[in-house]
Design a protein around this motif. Structure first.
Motif, PDB file in Angstrom:
ATOM      1  N   THR A 288       0.866  -1.183   0.000  1.00  0.00           N
ATOM      2  CA  THR A 288       0.000   0.000   0.000  1.00  0.00           C
ATOM      3  C   THR A 288       0.902   1.232   0.000  1.00  0.00           C
ATOM      4  O   THR A 288       2.111   1.152  -0.214  1.00  0.00           O
ATOM      5  CB  THR A 288      -0.959  -0.031   1.204  1.00  0.00           C
ATOM      6  N   GLY A 289       0.333   2.388   0.240  1.00  0.00           N
ATOM      7  CA  GLY A 289       1.100   3.616   0.347  1.00  0.00           C
ATOM      8  C   GLY A 289       1.295   3.998   1.804  1.00  0.00           C
ATOM      9  O   GLY A 289       0.529   3.596   2.678  1.00  0.00           O
ATOM     10  N   LEU A 290       2.316   4.789   2.060  1.00  0.00           N
ATOM     11  CA  LEU A 290       2.600   5.218   3.427  1.00  0.00           C
ATOM     12  C   LEU A 290       1.411   5.957   4.029  1.00  0.00           C
ATOM     13  O   LEU A 290       1.027   5.727   5.181  1.00  0.00           O
ATOM     14  CB  LEU A 290       3.847   6.104   3.422  1.00  0.00           C
ATOM     15  N   SER A 291       0.796   6.828   3.231  1.00  0.00           N
ATOM     16  CA  SER A 291      -0.357   7.573   3.749  1.00  0.00           C
ATOM     17  C   SER A 291      -1.551   6.660   3.979  1.00  0.00           C
ATOM     18  O   SER A 291      -2.251   6.789   4.987  1.00  0.00           O
ATOM     19  CB  SER A 291      -0.730   8.706   2.787  1.00  0.00           C
ATOM     20  N   ALA A 292      -1.800   5.725   3.047  1.00  0.00           N
ATOM     21  CA  ALA A 292      -2.930   4.813   3.212  1.00  0.00           C
ATOM     22  C   ALA A 292      -2.743   3.924   4.433  1.00  0.00           C
ATOM     23  O   ALA A 292      -3.715   3.573   5.120  1.00  0.00           O
ATOM     24  CB  ALA A 292      -3.103   3.953   1.963  1.00  0.00           C
ATOM     25  N   ALA A 293      -1.489   3.569   4.729  1.00  0.00           N
ATOM     26  CA  ALA A 293      -1.221   2.706   5.879  1.00  0.00           C
ATOM     27  C   ALA A 293      -1.381   3.428   7.209  1.00  0.00           C
ATOM     28  O   ALA A 293      -1.836   2.836   8.191  1.00  0.00           O
ATOM     29  CB  ALA A 293       0.196   2.136   5.778  1.00  0.00           C
ATOM     30  N   ARG A 310      -3.643  20.940   7.243  1.00  0.00           N
ATOM     31  CA  ARG A 310      -3.916  20.279   8.523  1.00  0.00           C
ATOM     32  C   ARG A 310      -2.611  19.985   9.262  1.00  0.00           C
ATOM     33  O   ARG A 310      -2.543  20.115  10.486  1.00  0.00           O
ATOM     34  CB  ARG A 310      -4.707  18.987   8.292  1.00  0.00           C
ATOM     35  N   ILE A 311      -1.584  19.560   8.527  1.00  0.00           N
ATOM     36  CA  ILE A 311      -0.292  19.281   9.154  1.00  0.00           C
ATOM     37  C   ILE A 311       0.297  20.551   9.765  1.00  0.00           C
ATOM     38  O   ILE A 311       0.926  20.527  10.836  1.00  0.00           O
ATOM     39  CB  ILE A 311       0.676  18.667   8.123  1.00  0.00           C
ATOM     40  N   LYS A 361      16.905   9.943  10.819  1.00  0.00           N
ATOM     41  CA  LYS A 361      16.433  11.312  10.976  1.00  0.00           C
ATOM     42  C   LYS A 361      16.381  11.738  12.437  1.00  0.00           C
ATOM     43  O   LYS A 361      16.123  12.918  12.733  1.00  0.00           O
ATOM     44  CB  LYS A 361      15.029  11.453  10.347  1.00  0.00           C
ATOM     45  N   ARG A 362      16.571  10.773  13.345  1.00  0.00           N
ATOM     46  CA  ARG A 362      16.500  11.030  14.776  1.00  0.00           C
ATOM     47  C   ARG A 362      15.163  11.654  15.166  1.00  0.00           C
ATOM     48  O   ARG A 362      15.080  12.646  15.887  1.00  0.00           O
ATOM     49  CB  ARG A 362      17.671  11.911  15.225  1.00  0.00           C
ATOM     50  N   MET A 363      14.113  11.013  14.637  1.00  0.00           N
ATOM     51  CA  MET A 363      12.745  11.442  14.913  1.00  0.00           C
ATOM     52  C   MET A 363      11.909  10.209  15.235  1.00  0.00           C
ATOM     53  O   MET A 363      12.250   9.094  14.812  1.00  0.00           O
ATOM     54  CB  MET A 363      12.135  12.148  13.686  1.00  0.00           C
ATOM     55  N   GLU A 371       6.276  13.727   8.058  1.00  0.00           N
ATOM     56  CA  GLU A 371       7.160  14.664   7.374  1.00  0.00           C
ATOM     57  C   GLU A 371       7.400  14.227   5.926  1.00  0.00           C
ATOM     58  O   GLU A 371       7.394  15.044   5.007  1.00  0.00           O
ATOM     59  CB  GLU A 371       8.485  14.775   8.119  1.00  0.00           C
ATOM     60  N   MET A 372       7.610  12.931   5.713  1.00  0.00           N
ATOM     61  CA  MET A 372       7.832  12.418   4.360  1.00  0.00           C
ATOM     62  C   MET A 372       6.598  12.641   3.481  1.00  0.00           C
ATOM     63  O   MET A 372       6.703  13.085   2.332  1.00  0.00           O
ATOM     64  CB  MET A 372       8.195  10.931   4.413  1.00  0.00           C
TER      65      MET A 372
END
Length: 519
Positions: A288-293, A310-311, A361-363, A371-372
């Motif tokens: 799937t996609g990162l956003s969909a997941a 929104r972000i 990224k130390r996040m 962020e991505m």
């Protein structure tokens, strides 16, 4: 129960005792699920014209393929594949369909997950004119239809909008679609209610066919897996269509072990007179996609610009992150999400897990993902979120067919059918070879109403495969997903050799299939 054709039929050749191609001495699995038989198969033009003892019948052949020790079967029919998209005329490499052909796939759907075209006649004509390596069939996409009428809106459809969507469904069905597909998990389709979906999709009722769905929830995101299955069955039943649970699964830790319960709901519906089936791919990782997941669906309303606003809003961003953390938990954590494809800027991340990228990224992982996504790196992911026990339970059910859900970056695009043969037929085994062939050919043809395909039977179209059980296997991996499978020796599409002794011929003999209408 799905009907079964006779084991093998022999036909006295009409007007001539010659064939273009004779496949001699192979172990023939005819697609019916019956035991195999060693026999010969003769092909003339685009049809199978002989099945039997060619020597006794004195059949002459322009070419003989010696198949002793090899398996001969109908070409596989993939009901869920993303290789060709909705407009297969646009990409020559994809149109050749070599990732599919080297798996034995000779017919596939276009535009699953509700993304199938509503201008079916144009798509089929353009595809044939450009040339395609496999046969194609389509379901009209609820998502494409809703997007055409309502864009990315999360609003409830008005009566006028419902009427406009119904007209597009009707148009597609008249032009030869085999049913309606949906992807209620994905925005903006996810914004539609059950009642809206039924109101629109029931426009297909006079034509019959299949309601295929990437259901609203395969896990515990919203209404939960079991309620989602109930919703899918209801939509199909009230729309007058067979319900197919596309790439059926129990996704994520909250629903592991639910496969028996899903199958129970399917059995109960069939007992009440409504046909419910499913298809499945044999991988523990979904794609799937990162956003969909990870993103909550409400955050995606209005598209990318709205998401970025929104972000940027601190309270809204924090609300999103809370839900994203729970979504990540459902999928098993940051080490289970493997980044597998994306645009040029995403290349440094391909082959890494979200955990690894977050460490670099130390996040925290969900902040990294957000962020991505904000920066346009909404990458494809392989999400390791299923168990072998659920996969095998679904696979053993007689109403669960094979599909690949083939998509870029995931090895299932190149290796699903050989993987199922090697891992679940030959090595374990979980199912028999005759069941594997049936679930991948004749059963799919019968469920979708694809005429004269899916069987080794005289008079049928010559979509025929010959493979070596000793060497058939998937080679693609999650790190190197674009490796052709091995062991497929000969593949014929409409009587033309698309794979000849293990080599692609470049033949573009596929056809655009349209469902015949009773009205």
């Amino acid at each position: 129960m799905i009907s079964v054709f006779p084991l093998l039929l022999s036909l006295t050749l009409q007007g001539s005792d010659s064939v273009d191609i004779l496949v001699r001495g192979g172990t023939v699995h005819d697609g019916s699920g019956s035991p195999a038989r060693t026999t010969d198969v003769g092909i003339r033009g685009d049809r199978i014209v002989f099945v039997g003892d060619a020597a006794q019948a004195r059949v002459r052949a322009g070419r003989v393929i010696e198949a002793r020790g090899l398996i001969v079967a109908p070409g596989f029919i993939d009901p869920h594949n993303h290789l060709l998209g909705s407009l297969p005329a646009g990409n020559e490499l994809n149109r050749r369909a070599e990732p599919a052909l080297f798996q034995g796939i000779t017919t596939m759907t276009i535009g699953p997950d509700g993304r199938g075209p509503f201008d079916v006649a144009r798509v089929m004509a353009e595809s044939e004119r450009a040339g395609i390596g496999v046969n194609i069939f389509t379901l009209v996409g609820f998502g494409d239809v809703r997007g055409e009428v309502m864009g990315n809106s999360a609003a409830k459809a008005t009566p006028a909008q419902v009427d406009s969507m119904r007209k597009l469904i009707d148009k597609a069905m008249r032009e030869g679609a085999y049913g309606v597909g949906s992807g209620l998990f994905y925005a903006p389709q996810s914004f539609s209610s059950t009642e809206e979906a039924i109101a629109v999709i029931s426009a297909a009722k006079p034509y019959g066919g299949v309601y295929d769905t990437h259901q609203r929830d395969e896990s515990s995101y919203t209404i939960g897996l079991m309620n989602s299955v109930r919703e899918a069955i209801r939509i199909g039943r009230e729309s007058g269509l067979t319900t197919n649970l596309g790439h059926v699964k129990a996704l994520g830790v909250d629903v592991w072990g639910y496969s028996d319960s899903v199958l129970r709901l399917m059995r109960e519906s069939r007992a009440q007179g409504h046909m419910v089936v499913a298809d499945q791919y044999p991988w523990t990782a979904s794609g799937t996609g990162l956003s969909a997941a990870l993103l909550p669906r409400w955050a995606q309303s209005g598209g990318g610009d709205s998401l970025r606003l929104r972000i940027a809003d601190a309270p809204t961003r924090e609300k999103m992150l809370v839900e994203m953390r729970d979504n990540l938990r459902r999928r098993g954590g940051d080490s289970t999400l493997l980044l597998i494809n994306g645009n040029a800027a995403a290349r440094p991340y391909i082959g890494k897990t979200l955990k690894q990228v977050a460490q670099e990224k130390r996040m925290p992982p969900v902040e990294t993902a957000l962020e991505m996504i904000r920066d346009g790196l909404d990458m494809g992911v392989a999400s390791f979120n299923m168990t072998e026990s659920d996969i095998e339970t679904f696979m053993k059910d007689p109403f669960v067919m094979t599909s690949s859900d083939g998509s870029s970056g995931h090895p299932r695009l190149f290796g699903t059918y050989p993987r199922k043969i090697r891992r679940y037929v030959l090595d374990k085994p979980v199912i028999t070879m005759q069941r594997m062939v049936q679930a991948s050919s004749q059963q799919v043809a019968e469920v979708y109403g694809i005429a004269e395909r899916g069987s080794i039977r005289t008079g049928y179209f010559a979509d025929v495969i010959v493979f070596d059980p000793a060497t058939i296997r998937d080679v693609a991996t999650y790190v190197e997903p674009e490796k052709l499978s091995t062991g497929m020796r000969w593949v014929m599409v409409n009587g033309k050799l698309a794979v000849d002794d293990g080599r692609a011929t470049g033949s573009l003999a596929g056809k655009g299939l349209k469902k015949a209408r009773a009205r």
